[in-house]
Design an enzyme around this catalytic site. Structure first.
Site, PDB file in Angstrom:
ATOM      1  N   HIS A 241      -9.993  -2.366   5.515  1.00 30.47           N
ATOM      2  CA  HIS A 241      -9.024  -3.398   5.140  1.00 30.47           C
ATOM      3  C   HIS A 241      -9.684  -4.767   5.022  1.00 30.47           C
ATOM      4  O   HIS A 241      -9.171  -5.644   4.314  1.00 30.47           O
ATOM      5  CB  HIS A 241      -7.892  -3.448   6.160  1.00 30.47           C
ATOM      6  CG  HIS A 241      -6.890  -2.350   5.986  1.00 30.47           C
ATOM      7  ND1 HIS A 241      -5.636  -2.376   6.547  1.00 30.47           N
ATOM      8  CD2 HIS A 241      -6.962  -1.177   5.304  1.00 30.47           C
ATOM      9  CE1 HIS A 241      -4.976  -1.264   6.223  1.00 30.47           C
ATOM     10  NE2 HIS A 241      -5.772  -0.533   5.467  1.00 30.47           N
ATOM     11  N   ARG A 380      -1.293  -5.562   4.912  1.00 34.20           N
ATOM     12  CA  ARG A 380      -1.085  -4.209   5.414  1.00 34.20           C
ATOM     13  C   ARG A 380      -1.015  -4.157   6.931  1.00 34.20           C
ATOM     14  O   ARG A 380      -1.039  -3.074   7.527  1.00 34.20           O
ATOM     15  CB  ARG A 380      -2.215  -3.302   4.907  1.00 34.20           C
ATOM     16  CG  ARG A 380      -2.258  -3.128   3.405  1.00 34.20           C
ATOM     17  CD  ARG A 380      -3.592  -2.605   2.913  1.00 34.20           C
ATOM     18  NE  ARG A 380      -4.649  -3.591   3.039  1.00 34.20           N
ATOM     19  CZ  ARG A 380      -5.907  -3.410   2.632  1.00 34.20           C
ATOM     20  NH1 ARG A 380      -6.266  -2.264   2.086  1.00 34.20           N
ATOM     21  NH2 ARG A 380      -6.814  -4.373   2.784  1.00 34.20           N
TER      22      ARG A 380
END
Length: 718
Positions: A241, A380
């Site tokens: 990420h 996220r």
């Protein structure tokens, strides 16, 4: 009505074909196409394309609003809203959609005019290509970036890291291509989009069929990794990420009705069809939205967008756009702190702030609680509870560093406190990843792919490659199907201790009402990761029930990965074996030797017909692991190559001369994830190496025995 015999019909067809050839043959040079693609005609096409795209974006917003108003979300809604392009990312994706739609309209014009033999790129003049770039907004890609003459700190976006090519590795740019893209039409149509089309003499199998026959594993039949903990799996997600984020197309962010009811490829809908023998064959197909693309005015081939900076720079904590970075800072004072939740605490400890935007879908995971998603540098953040826990640890660590550095240096202003703390956090992420995580992943091949650091290389391309973004999803095969939460004595946390994974997704309310982040951290430290085995690739929880928080059937993560590879135009497994200098098996015997498993190889050959068609992701995760590692030779090559480029192409790499003083370097080398956990939770006992399996209580140490980060080397004279 005239009626012709078959022979006459054939003659007419041939005559028409000859006339067409004459019209577009040798006498019809590219220069003569100016009448068919005049500047005014081109402008009309661009204007029409912009209108079509804007309408699609508007409709997707209306669909999203309707979804939230109806208080119901499907599994695809949960997944896609977490991947909604926002801010500059949304603009970049929209410009690319203008460009692609313009090109499609121009191709239609070519076909209608009989010039079906020519590519759009062949008939556009340099002036017209520039016009397209300017009027679609794609010219932003070529605007010069003014870099400061000297810079002590990274930019948030990653711009100017490479002073020679200032946008290299920055957010909202295309992934790097290590091999040319592979599309059905050579430009943008994914392989497998056209039913019945042959590749290397065989049709591509449905990705859902590959998932069912090779990836599927019953939850109760998975094998625990005897050496690595679940913290190892969570760190892998934290790292990915940080360095890559592929948002979905903004025009299909909330799947339109036709994406659900039709299985046809109608961009951005690329639905996943169910084979006739599938347990879910009563459904027509599983929705799938293509990844957002980025402007490519050089070759007009579809390239996907990386919304975050490629560098391992803790952008998960701080963001990859200036607007995001500013929005998550504490605006009530100028002390360099990150914003925290104003409504809840974790028994007095800080929690992440809420994302109060209109698209906070987490509210729908528990309608009674009405709790929105968390807000952090990466959108996220609320995807799963373990990820939210790590985000919380780093939020607290930043604010701790700011306060400690302020005591050491009362004369520092808030901006310097923020930047120095950010710089330390970035170094911590790099150290833990390269020193602790990657050697466990790559095993004996670590030094082969990531040799000792020898300094910054300005001519190296540090961008995340398109293939790595898919290959690093090997981590899905290490996920356990259940979430484990443990109390102070490392025992299950009552009725909350063991829940199916699907109920931990987009559910931040569980952190607020079910014990905070400490039980989650204890669970990931003591629990085993799932081991990646050829006959146990993906548990049913992920293969059938992903984001299944409602009565609607969940998604299939394996099928999504396979479809994503085709959507991105990635060449197959064999092409990447060749890229890495590995053997390229051509038949069942050779493939069974590579996989070390005749039955597995037989499944592949039955599904694909030829090794040339095997999708990268499924082929790569089926290889036996390298010695002492957790991935096979192909993944070791792709992952190792990427992390070497990331390190050596980073001008702000923590070990580079001049980034930190020798005294600061010595202090940083003592940092550990276990120390971060001790400093930022109420956990008092922890293993020294949290990525490895440990037994409680014999392998657990008192936090007092874990080395602290000594900040005295950061003290400066006023």
């Amino acid at each position: 009505m005239f009626h012709f015999s078959p022979g006459i019909k054939l003659g007419i067809i041939l005559l028409g074909f000859i006339i067409t050839l004459c019209l577009v043959g040798t006498g019809d040079s590219f220069a003569d196409n100016s009448e068919m693609l005049s500047d005014s005609s081109l402008r009309k096409s661009i204007k029409k394309a912009r209108k079509m795209v804007d309408m699609a974006y508007l409709q997707s917003r209306r669909n999203l609003k309707k979804t939230l108003e109806e208080n119901f979300a499907s599994p695809m809604d949960f997944l896609k809203i977490l991947r909604d392009p926002v801010g500059r990312t949304r603009s970049a994706a929209r410009f690319a959609d203008y460009l692609e739609t313009t090109l499609k309209l121009l191709r239609i014009k070519l076909q209608l005019s009989g010039k079906w033999r020519y590519n759009v790129t062949d008939v556009l003049s340099r002036k017209q290509k520039k016009m397209i770039s300017t009027e679609t907004g794609c010219s932003y890609q070529t605007h010069p970036i003014k870099c400061p003459e000297s810079d002590k700190y990274r930019s948030i976006s990653g711009e100017c890291n490479n002073r020679k090519v200032s946008h290299l590795g920055s957010s909202n740019r295309a992934f790097a291509r290590w091999l040319p893209g592979l599309y059905e039409d050579g430009f943008s149509v994914p392989r497998g989009a056209t039913a019945g089309k042959m590749f290397n003499g065989f049709p591509l199998p449905l990705v859902r069929k590959v998932s069912n026959e090779i990836a599927f594993t019953a939850d109760e039949k998975i094998t625990h990794d005897q050496d690595l903990s679940l913290a190892f799996m969570h760190w892998g997600q934290w790292v990915t990420h940080d360095i890559e984020f592929t948002p979905v197309s903004g025009a299909g962010m909330n799947p339109s009705p036709q994406c659900r009811s039709s299985c046809a490829f109608k961009p951005p809908c690329f639905p996943i069809k169910f084979p006739t023998d599938d347990p879910r064959s009563s459904q027509s197909c599983m929705p799938f939205i293509q990844s957002a693309s980025v402007c490519n005015t050089r070759t007009f081939t579809r390239e996907q967008l990386n919304a975050v900076s490629s560098f391992l720079d803790a952008s998960t904590v701080y963001g990859s756009e200036d607007a995001v970075a500013k929005s998550i800072r504490n605006q009530t004072n100028q002390l360099g702190l990150l914003a925290v939740n104003q409504n809840f605490t974790d028994e007095g400890l800080e929690l992440l702030p809420f994302d109060n935007s209109a698209t906070s879908i987490c509210i729908l995971s528990n309608k009674t609680m009405n709790i929105p998603c968390f807000k952090a540098g990466d959108r996220r953040v609320s995807e799963n509870l373990g990820l939210s826990a790590l985000h919380t640890v780093f939020l607290r660590q930043h604010n701790r560093l700011v306060k400690q550095l302020k005591k050491l240096n009362p004369h520092w202003d808030g901006e310097k406190l923020y930047q120095e703390s950010r710089k330390i956090i970035g170094a911590i992420v790099q150290i833990i990843t390269y020193r602790d995580y990657l050697p466990l992943l790559l095993g004996e091949e670590t030094s082969k792919w990531i040799p000792p650091y020898r300094g910054y290389k300005k001519n190296l391309d540090p961008r995340i490659s398109n293939v790595f973004a898919l290959a690093f999803r090997f981590g899905h095969t290490t996920i356990q199907p259940f979430l484990s939460r443990l109390d102070d004595n490392y025992q299950p946390l009552g009725s909350f201790g063991h829940i199916p994974l699907r109920f931990s997704l987009s559910a931040p309310w569980r952190i607020l009402t079910e014990g905070g982040i400490d039980p989650l951290i204890r669970g990931m430290v003591l629990s085993h990761a799932k081991v990646m085995k050829q006959n146990q690739l993906l548990p049913e929880e992920l293969q059938n029930h992903l984001f299944e928080q409602t009565q609607v059937m969940g998604l299939d993560l394996a099928a999504l990965n396979l479809q994503r590879g085709r959507d991105h135009g990635l060449p197959g497994y064999i092409a990447w074996r060749q890229f890495c200098g590995l053997s390229q098996p051509e038949n069942l015997k050779e493939l069974s030797k590579v996989l070390g498993n005749y039955e597995q190889a037989k499944k592949f050959m039955k599904l694909y017909g030829t090794t040339e068609n095997i999708d990268l992701w499924i082929g790569a995760i089926s290889e036996p692991a390298v010695p002492q590692g957790r991935v096979g030779p192909l993944l070791a090559c792709i992952i190792g190559t990427q992390f070497r480029k990331l390190r050596d192409g980073d001008r702000f790499w923590w070990e580079r001369r001049g980034i930190f003083t020798p005294q600061q370097l010595r202090a940083l080398r003592k940092i550990s994830l276990s120390r971060l956990i001790c400093d930022n939770t109420r956990i008092k006992k922890i293993p020294r190496e949290v990525f490895k399996v440990n037994s409680y209580p014999e392998d657990f140490l008192d936090c007092k025995e874990i080395d602290k980060l000594n900040l005295s080397p950061w003290e400066e004279e006023p």
